[in-house]
Motif scaffolding. Structure first.
Motif, short mmCIF file in Angstrom:
data_model
loop_
_atom_site.label_atom_id
_atom_site.label_comp_id
_atom_site.label_asym_id
_atom_site.label_seq_id
_atom_site.Cartn_x
_atom_site.Cartn_y
_atom_site.Cartn_z
N THR A 1 2.79 5.99 -7.14
CA THR A 1 1.80 6.61 -8.01
C THR A 1 1.91 8.13 -7.96
N ALA A 2 2.11 8.66 -6.77
CA ALA A 2 2.22 10.12 -6.61
C ALA A 2 3.46 10.68 -7.30
N GLN B 1 -0.31 -3.96 -7.26
CA GLN B 1 -1.77 -3.87 -7.09
C GLN B 1 -2.41 -5.25 -7.17
N GLU C 1 1.02 4.03 -3.05
CA GLU C 1 0.68 5.44 -2.83
C GLU C 1 1.83 6.36 -3.23
N GLU C 2 3.01 6.06 -2.72
CA GLU C 2 4.16 6.92 -2.99
C GLU C 2 4.60 6.84 -4.45
N LYS D 1 0.83 -1.21 0.00
CA LYS D 1 0.00 0.00 0.00
C LYS D 1 0.86 1.26 0.00
N LYS D 2 1.84 1.30 0.89
CA LYS D 2 2.72 2.47 0.99
C LYS D 2 3.45 2.70 -0.33
#
Length: 193
Positions: free
Chosen positions: A149-150, A171, A146-147, A142-143
């Motif tokens: 993709t950003a 994913q 998130e990072e 998850k981390k």
């Protein structure tokens, strides 16, 4: 009634066959030991090369993280076929190598860098498959998603495409682990980079 697929006349169904305890012949046990010894020797040789020649002489953060990731991978491979105390020792070395690589990647590579993402993917699979710790695998995945993709916008188009593929593998594993996929049943076709 038609017989089950793969069954011969008079033979039980595949599911019934799979419930019988598996016994290995002496020859298959010998072959298994021989193959495991050869794998162990290869892993040790590669780990020796990584430690003696590659990690210490890496001139960029990218190459250092790549070699450190490889070290974690080869200890993980060893842990996957070992049992008892040897499994624990190899798993411990793999975790140490992966964590050191993650620490280096955090300072040397962007969050969407392909090598950093591949490292996180393999480390998450290690948590799930070897340590049987799906909670940590999910947390790391998850981390990283998130990072990563950003940070995709910081990459050139070719690098973005490579990173998107790794993010998709993360994913896919994350969806499987969140759906209750048991350790060891995560579909290794999406495991490695």
């Amino acid at each position: 009634m038609p017989r089950p697929r793969g069954a011969r006349p008079g033979e039980r169904s595949p599911s019934a066959r799979s419930r019988r305890p598996r016994t290995r012949s002496p020859r298959s046990r010998t072959t298994k030991k021989t193959v495991e010894q050869e794998l162990d020797d290869l892993c040790k040789d590669i780990l020796d090369i990584l430690d003696k020649y590659l990690i210490g002489s890496a001139s960029t953060g990218e190459s250092k993280v790549f070699y450190m990731k490889m070290k974690g991978d080869y200890f993980r491979y060893s842990a996957e076929f070992k049992s008892g105390p040897e499994h624990g020792v190899c798993a411990g070395y793999a975790q140490t190598a992966y964590q050191a690589a993650m620490d280096e990647a955090t300072t040397a590579l962007g969050s969407a860098h392909q090598i950093r993402l591949g490292l996180a993917l393999n480390y998450a699979v290690f948590y799930n498959e070897v340590l049987r710790n799906s909670v940590e695998a999910i947390k790391l995945a998850k981390k990283t998603l998130e990072e990563g993709t950003a940070d995709l916008g910081s990459l050139d188009p070719v690098s973005q495409q490579d990173s998107r593929q790794i993010l998709q593998l993360l994913q896919d594993n994350l969806a499987l682990w969140n759906a209750g996929g048991q350790p060891g049943q995560d579909g290794t076709e999406v495991e490695e980079m």
